[in-house]
Design a protein around this motif. Structure first.
Motif, PDB file in Angstrom:
ATOM      1  N   TYR B  34       0.812  -1.214   0.000  1.00 48.68           N
ATOM      2  CA  TYR B  34       0.000   0.000   0.000  1.00 48.68           C
ATOM      3  C   TYR B  34       0.842   1.259   0.000  1.00 48.68           C
ATOM      4  O   TYR B  34       1.904   1.311   0.619  1.00 48.68           O
ATOM      5  N   GLU B  35       0.345   2.251  -0.692  1.00 42.60           N
ATOM      6  CA  GLU B  35       1.073   3.504  -0.867  1.00 42.60           C
ATOM      7  C   GLU B  35       1.247   4.239   0.456  1.00 42.60           C
ATOM      8  O   GLU B  35       0.309   4.366   1.250  1.00 42.60           O
ATOM      9  N   ASN B  36       2.469   4.713   0.672  1.00 45.35           N
ATOM     10  CA  ASN B  36       2.820   5.505   1.862  1.00 45.35           C
ATOM     11  C   ASN B  36       2.578   4.768   3.183  1.00 45.35           C
ATOM     12  O   ASN B  36       2.357   5.398   4.215  1.00 45.35           O
ATOM     13  N   LYS B  37       2.567   3.449   3.129  1.00 45.97           N
ATOM     14  CA  LYS B  37       2.442   2.645   4.353  1.00 45.97           C
ATOM     15  C   LYS B  37       3.741   1.861   4.554  1.00 45.97           C
ATOM     16  O   LYS B  37       4.548   1.736   3.641  1.00 45.97           O
ATOM     17  N   ILE B  38       3.872   1.332   5.757  1.00 48.18           N
ATOM     18  CA  ILE B  38       5.016   0.463   6.018  1.00 48.18           C
ATOM     19  C   ILE B  38       4.533  -0.978   6.042  1.00 48.18           C
ATOM     20  O   ILE B  38       3.630  -1.326   6.812  1.00 48.18           O
ATOM     21  N   THR B  39       5.100  -1.779   5.181  1.00 48.75           N
ATOM     22  CA  THR B  39       4.753  -3.196   5.138  1.00 48.75           C
ATOM     23  C   THR B  39       5.947  -3.987   5.652  1.00 48.75           C
ATOM     24  O   THR B  39       7.066  -3.805   5.180  1.00 48.75           O
ATOM     25  N   ALA B  40       5.715  -4.845   6.635  1.00 55.42           N
ATOM     26  CA  ALA B  40       6.799  -5.649   7.202  1.00 55.42           C
ATOM     27  C   ALA B  40       6.723  -7.071   6.677  1.00 55.42           C
ATOM     28  O   ALA B  40       5.641  -7.627   6.508  1.00 55.42           O
ATOM     29  N   LEU B  41       7.902  -7.641   6.397  1.00 53.61           N
ATOM     30  CA  LEU B  41       7.982  -9.048   6.006  1.00 53.61           C
ATOM     31  C   LEU B  41       8.676  -9.785   7.137  1.00 53.61           C
ATOM     32  O   LEU B  41       9.811  -9.461   7.489  1.00 53.61           O
ATOM     33  N   ILE B  42       7.979 -10.760   7.718  1.00 57.45           N
ATOM     34  CA  ILE B  42       8.596 -11.538   8.795  1.00 57.45           C
ATOM     35  C   ILE B  42       8.615 -13.009   8.424  1.00 57.45           C
ATOM     36  O   ILE B  42       7.910 -13.443   7.507  1.00 57.45           O
ATOM     37  N   GLY B  43       9.414 -13.748   9.167  1.00 51.94           N
ATOM     38  CA  GLY B  43       9.515 -15.180   8.899  1.00 51.94           C
ATOM     39  C   GLY B  43      10.890 -15.667   9.286  1.00 51.94           C
ATOM     40  O   GLY B  43      11.814 -14.865   9.418  1.00 51.94           O
ATOM     41  N   PRO B  44      11.037 -16.984   9.476  1.00 49.41           N
ATOM     42  CA  PRO B  44      12.337 -17.508   9.904  1.00 49.41           C
ATOM     43  C   PRO B  44      13.396 -17.364   8.802  1.00 49.41           C
ATOM     44  O   PRO B  44      13.064 -17.133   7.649  1.00 49.41           O
ATOM     45  N   SER B  45      14.655 -17.514   9.171  1.00 52.06           N
ATOM     46  CA  SER B  45      15.743 -17.412   8.199  1.00 52.06           C
ATOM     47  C   SER B  45      15.524 -18.377   7.052  1.00 52.06           C
ATOM     48  O   SER B  45      15.090 -19.507   7.253  1.00 52.06           O
ATOM     49  N   GLY B  46      15.802 -17.909   5.851  1.00 53.76           N
ATOM     50  CA  GLY B  46      15.691 -18.777   4.686  1.00 53.76           C
ATOM     51  C   GLY B  46      14.274 -18.898   4.152  1.00 53.76           C
ATOM     52  O   GLY B  46      14.007 -19.700   3.278  1.00 53.76           O
ATOM     53  N   CYS B  47      13.348 -18.082   4.685  1.00 55.73           N
ATOM     54  CA  CYS B  47      11.960 -18.213   4.243  1.00 55.73           C
ATOM     55  C   CYS B  47      11.709 -17.482   2.935  1.00 55.73           C
ATOM     56  O   CYS B  47      10.653 -17.607   2.346  1.00 55.73           O
ATOM     57  N   GLY B  48      12.688 -16.682   2.484  1.00 48.31           N
ATOM     58  CA  GLY B  48      12.530 -16.015   1.197  1.00 48.31           C
ATOM     59  C   GLY B  48      12.140 -14.553   1.300  1.00 48.31           C
ATOM     60  O   GLY B  48      11.922 -13.893   0.294  1.00 48.31           O
ATOM     61  N   LYS B  49      12.096 -14.013   2.527  1.00 46.97           N
ATOM     62  CA  LYS B  49      11.646 -12.620   2.639  1.00 46.97           C
ATOM     63  C   LYS B  49      12.639 -11.633   2.034  1.00 46.97           C
ATOM     64  O   LYS B  49      12.236 -10.687   1.359  1.00 46.97           O
ATOM     65  N   SER B  50      13.946 -11.883   2.233  1.00 51.04           N
ATOM     66  CA  SER B  50      14.938 -10.997   1.600  1.00 51.04           C
ATOM     67  C   SER B  50      14.945 -11.180   0.081  1.00 51.04           C
ATOM     68  O   SER B  50      15.070 -10.216  -0.670  1.00 51.04           O
ATOM     69  N   THR B  51      14.797 -12.432  -0.344  1.00 54.13           N
ATOM     70  CA  THR B  51      14.726 -12.717  -1.779  1.00 54.13           C
ATOM     71  C   THR B  51      13.570 -11.946  -2.403  1.00 54.13           C
ATOM     72  O   THR B  51      13.701 -11.337  -3.467  1.00 54.13           O
ATOM     73  N   PHE B  52      12.440 -11.968  -1.695  1.00 49.92           N
ATOM     74  CA  PHE B  52      11.248 -11.270  -2.177  1.00 49.92           C
ATOM     75  C   PHE B  52      11.521  -9.765  -2.284  1.00 49.92           C
ATOM     76  O   PHE B  52      11.257  -9.136  -3.297  1.00 49.92           O
ATOM     77  N   LEU B  53      12.111  -9.220  -1.217  1.00 42.40           N
ATOM     78  CA  LEU B  53      12.414  -7.785  -1.189  1.00 42.40           C
ATOM     79  C   LEU B  53      13.303  -7.393  -2.363  1.00 42.40           C
ATOM     80  O   LEU B  53      13.080  -6.383  -3.026  1.00 42.40           O
ATOM     81  N   ARG B  54      14.323  -8.224  -2.612  1.00 43.01           N
ATOM     82  CA  ARG B  54      15.307  -7.877  -3.644  1.00 43.01           C
ATOM     83  C   ARG B  54      14.768  -8.039  -5.062  1.00 43.01           C
ATOM     84  O   ARG B  54      15.430  -7.633  -6.016  1.00 43.01           O
ATOM     85  N   CYS B  55      13.558  -8.617  -5.192  1.00 44.23           N
ATOM     86  CA  CYS B  55      12.925  -8.655  -6.516  1.00 44.23           C
ATOM     87  C   CYS B  55      12.460  -7.255  -6.911  1.00 44.23           C
ATOM     88  O   CYS B  55      12.424  -6.906  -8.082  1.00 44.23           O
ATOM     89  N   PHE B  56      12.107  -6.441  -5.899  1.00 44.13           N
ATOM     90  CA  PHE B  56      11.506  -5.129  -6.179  1.00 44.13           C
ATOM     91  C   PHE B  56      12.485  -4.152  -6.825  1.00 44.13           C
ATOM     92  O   PHE B  56      12.045  -3.217  -7.491  1.00 44.13           O
ATOM     93  N   ASN B  57      13.791  -4.311  -6.579  1.00 41.51           N
ATOM     94  CA  ASN B  57      14.718  -3.427  -7.311  1.00 41.51           C
ATOM     95  C   ASN B  57      15.612  -4.235  -8.243  1.00 41.51           C
ATOM     96  O   ASN B  57      16.683  -3.789  -8.616  1.00 41.51           O
ATOM     97  N   ARG B  58      15.124  -5.410  -8.596  1.00 37.64           N
ATOM     98  CA  ARG B  58      15.820  -6.256  -9.575  1.00 37.64           C
ATOM     99  C   ARG B  58      17.273  -6.513  -9.181  1.00 37.64           C
ATOM    100  O   ARG B  58      18.150  -6.619 -10.022  1.00 37.64           O
ATOM    101  N   MET B  59      17.516  -6.632  -7.891  1.00 41.24           N
ATOM    102  CA  MET B  59      18.867  -6.865  -7.403  1.00 41.24           C
ATOM    103  C   MET B  59      19.389  -8.216  -7.877  1.00 41.24           C
ATOM    104  O   MET B  59      20.591  -8.409  -8.042  1.00 41.24           O
ATOM    105  N   HIS B  60      18.463  -9.159  -8.080  1.00 42.94           N
ATOM    106  CA  HIS B  60      18.894 -10.501  -8.503  1.00 42.94           C
ATOM    107  C   HIS B  60      19.500 -10.495  -9.897  1.00 42.94           C
ATOM    108  O   HIS B  60      20.171 -11.438 -10.284  1.00 42.94           O
ATOM    109  N   ASP B  61      19.259  -9.417 -10.653  1.00 39.40           N
ATOM    110  CA  ASP B  61      19.813  -9.338 -12.008  1.00 39.40           C
ATOM    111  C   ASP B  61      21.333  -9.263 -12.004  1.00 39.40           C
ATOM    112  O   ASP B  61      21.977  -9.515 -13.010  1.00 39.40           O
ATOM    113  N   LEU B  62      21.912  -8.889 -10.845  1.00 37.54           N
ATOM    114  CA  LEU B  62      23.359  -8.731 -10.780  1.00 37.54           C
ATOM    115  C   LEU B  62      24.079 -10.066 -10.874  1.00 37.54           C
ATOM    116  O   LEU B  62      25.267 -10.114 -11.150  1.00 37.54           O
TER     117      LEU B  62
END
Lengths: 309, 259
Positions: B34-62
Motif C-alpha cells: 500500500y502507498e505511503n504505508k510500512i509493510t513488514a515481512l517476517i519469517g524464519p531465516s531462509g523463508c525467502g523474505k529478503s529474496t522477495f524484497l530484492r525482486c523489487f529493485n531487480r537486485m537478482h539481475d546482478l
C-alpha cells in the motif's frame, strides 16, 4: 585479606609442561630464522653495495658522480657522471609505465567488473602466462620485431632505441598490474557494489566511482610493483635500448640504463677492486636507492588509502 | 491502518523466483504494497523474505542465472517491473534500498549522499547541495554531520553509517524504499533511532521492510506478511496478524514457539 593468603603448592596436573614449552620455542625459532633469512640477505646486499661503493667514492667525488654528464669509467679518459644512466633508466621506465599503467588498470577493471566468470577463467591465466616468458625473449622481440615495425613509422629511428625497449617492457609489466589490481578490486565486498547498483548506477559507474576508489590501496601496490619492475628490468633494455650511456630523455634515441651498464661491465673481465669494478656497485647503489624511494612513496600512499570496509 | 480506499503502490502476483542453482526461493507469492504505508515481512531465516524484497529493485539481475516468474506491478505506471523490456536501472532509480549492514562508499559524507544524484548526472552543485542537506535532515543525521561533511563516511559510527545509507537512498526522492533488516547490525539505541526515522517517513513514501525482530514489525508497520519456506503464509493488518492470526503457524512464529 591478602596477607592471609598462603603459598599453595602447584598440582602436577596444572604445572607448566616443560616438553611442550620447549617444542613451541624450537618451532618459533625455526620460523623466525626463515623470516630473518630474507632480512639478512637484504642487509648483506646493502652492506656489500655500500662497502664497494665506498672504494669508488674515495676516487670519485659525489659532486662529480651526481653532476657529471658523461659516464665513461672504462675509458682512458674516464668520466664518472651517473646522470646519463639515470636518464636512460627513467626514460625507458616512463615509456613502459605509460603503456602498462593504463592498459593494466583497464584490464583489471574489465576482468574484475565486466568479464563473465568463464571469460575471466580463460583470460587471467593467459595474461599471467606472459609473466613466465623469459625477459631475454622480450628483449629480442623488441630488437628484432618492434624496432623494425617502428622504423616503418619513424624511418630515422636507430636500431637500438629506448622507445621500443620501453614499449615491450610495458607490455611485459601489464600482467603484473592487471593481476594485482584485479585481486584488489575483487576483494571489494559485494555489499558495496550492491549499494551502488541499488542507487541506479550502471556497471561502469560502479566500477569507476565505487570499486576503484575502494581498491586504491591495492591498485597503488600494483603500480609500485610495476615501477620497481621497470626500473630494475635488465634484459630488455640491455638488448634493445643500446649500450651507449647518453644523457637524453628522448625515447627515440638509444641509451644505456643503470642495469644495462651493470650487465655490460659484469660480462667483461675486470680486475677486482679496480675503479671499473667498483663503478658497478656505485651504479647498483643508485638503483637500489631509486627502487627504495618508490617503494617508500608507495608505502605511504597505501597507508593513506588502506581499505576501510 | 489500511482500508479499501488506500491506494496500492505495487503488487506482486504469483511471483516465483529461482536461484541459478535451481532452488525455488519464492512460490507463487501474491500481496499488495500500500502507498505511503510500512509493510513488514517476517519469517524464519531462509523463508525467502529478503529474496522477495530484492525482486523489487531487480537486485537478482546482478548475478547470472537467476530467474523471475510472475509479476510485480508498479503503479501509477501499471507496469510489470520484472518484464524483459524494463530497464532495471530505471526501476532502481525509483525504488531505493537500505541494506542489512551499513555499506557506505569510500567517499566523504557529502559524496555518499550525493552519489545517487551524481550517477543521474545532476550537474548543478546548488541542487546537489540542497538535496544532500534535505536528505541528511530526513535521515536525522544533519545535526551530527553538518560540520564535517567532507570527512570520510567510514569515520561515522555504525548507527550513523546506517542513517547515512538511508539519507543516500532518500536523496533521489524514491517512491518506494526497501529495508533489508536495517537494524540487525546495530545496537538498541541506534535501532531505536532508525525505527523513529522510519516512523517519520511513514506517509511520505512507501516502505517495505524485512525484519527478524517481531517487536519491530509490531511497532513500526501498518501491514505484515508472514513468509515460510518461500510461501506467503499470511498477510494482513499488523494489528490483526499480531493479535488474531488466522493460521496456527503464524501464531506459533510470532509467539516464539517456533523460529
Amino acid at each position: 585479606m591478602l596477607n592471609n593468603l598462603t603459598e599453595l603448592s602447584i598440582s602436577p596436573r596444572l604445572a607448566k609442561n616443560i616438553r611442550r614449552n620447549v617444542k613451541e620455542r624450537v618451532i618459533e625459532f625455526i620460523l623466525m630464522m626463515a623470516a630473518l633469512s630474507a632480512v639478512f640477505t637484504t642487509f648483506a646486499i646493502v652492506a656489500i653495495l655500500l662497502y664497494e661503493s665506498f672504494g669508488f667514492f674515495e676516487t670519485v667525488s659525489l659532486v662529480e658522480f651526481f653532476t657529471g654528464t658523461v659516464w665513461t669509467p672504462l675509458f682512458e679518459d674516464a668520466h664518472y657522471g651517473i646522470m646519463p644512466l639515470i636518464a636512460g633508466t627513467l626514460t625507458t621506465s616512463f615509456v613502459a609505465l605509460a603503456v602498462a599503467v593504463p592498459v593494466g588498470t583497464i584490464a583489471a577493471i574489465y576482468l574484475s567488473e565486466f568479464a563473465s566468470h568463464k571469460t575471466r577463467e580463460i583470460t587471467k591465466p593467459v595474461l599471467e602466462l606472459l609473466v613466465g616468458v623469459p625477459t631475454i625473449a622480450f628483449g629480442y622481440f623488441a630488437l628484432l620485431f618492434v624496432t623494425p615495425l617502428l622504423q616503418i613509422i619513424y624511418p630515422d629511428l636507430p636500431g637500438f632505441n629506448m622507445l621500443s625497449a620501453g614499449l615491450v617492457m610495458g607490455v611485459m609489466i601489464v600482467p603484473y598490474i592487471a593481476s594485482v589490481a584485479e585481486d584488489a578490486m575483487r576483494a571489494v565486498p559485494m555489499s558495496m557494489r550492491e549499494g551502488s547498483y541499488a542507487m541506479g548506477a550502471t556497471r561502469f559507474q560502479t566500477a569507476l566511482r565505487v570499486v576503484t576508489p575502494a581498491a586504491t590501496s591495492g591498485i597503488v601496490a600494483a603500480y609500485i610493483l610495476a615501477v620497481s619492475r621497470a626500473v630494475g628490468e635488465t634484459m630488455v633494455v640491455a638488448v634493445a635500448a643500446g649500450q651507449q650511456p647518453t644523457l637524453t630523455f628522448d625515447p627515440t634515441e638509444g641509451a644505456a640504463t643503470i642495469t644495462a651498464y651493470i650487465v655490460q661491465v659484469a660480462m667483461g673481465d675486470l680486475p677486482h677492486a679496480s675503479i671499473g669494478y667498483q663503478s658497478i656497485f656505485a651504479a647498483g647503489l643508485v638503483l637500489f636507492a631509486m627502487t627504495l624511494t618508490f617503494n617508500l612513496i608507495g608505502h605511504v600512499v597505501r597507508k593513506k588509502y588502506r581499505e576501510q570496509y | 491502518m489500511v482500508n479499501t480506499s488506500t491506494p496500492i503502490k505495487a503488487e506482486s502476483k504469483d511471483l516465483n523466483f529461482y536461484y541459478s542453482n535451481g532452488h525455488q526461493a519464492l512460490k507463487s507469492v501474491s500481496m499488495p504494497i500500500y502507498e505511503n504505508k510500512i509493510t513488514a515481512l517476517i519469517g524464519p531465516s531462509g523463508c525467502g523474505k529478503s529474496t522477495f524484497l530484492r525482486c523489487f529493485n531487480r537486485m537478482h539481475d546482478l548475478y547470472p542465472g537467476n530467474k523471475y516468474e510472475g509479476q510485480i506491478i508498479m503503479h501509477p505506471d501499471n507496469t510489470n517491473i520484472l518484464a524483459d523490456g524494463v530497464d532495471p536501472i530505471e526501476v532502481r532509480m525509483r525504488i531505493s534500498m537500505v541494506f542489512q549492514k551499513p555499506n557506505p562508499f569510500p567517499k566523504t559524507i557529502f559524496e555518499n549522499v550525493a552519489y545517487g544524484l551524481r550517477v543521474r548526472d545532476e550537474k548543478n552543485n546548488r541542487v546537489v547541495a540542497d538535496k544532500v542537506e534535505e536528505a541528511l535532515k530526513g535521515a536525522s543525521l544533519w545535526n551530527e554531520v553538518k560540520d564535517r561533511l567532507n570527512d570520510l563516511a567510514f569515520n561515522l559510527s555504525g548507527g550513523q553509517q546506517q542513517r547515512l545509507c538511508i539519507a543516500r537512498a532518500l536523496a533521489t526522492d524514491p517512491e518506494i524504499m526497501l529495508f533489508d533488516e536495517p537494524t540487525s547490525a546495530l545496537d538498541p539505541i541506534a535501532t531505536a533511532n532508525i525505527e523513529e526515522l522510519m516512523n517519520e517517513l511513514r506517509g511520505k513514501l512507501t516502505i517495505l521492510v524485512v525484519t527478524h525482530n517481531m517487536q519491530q514489525a509490531a511497532r513500526i508497520s501498518d501491514c505484515t506478511a508472514y513468509m515460510y519456506l518461500g510461501e506467503m503464509m499470511e498477510y494482513g493488518d499488523t494489528d490483526t496478524i499480531f493479535t488474531r492470526p488466522v493460521r496456527k503457524e503464524t501464531e506459533d512464529y510470532i509467539t516464539g514457539k517456533f523460529g
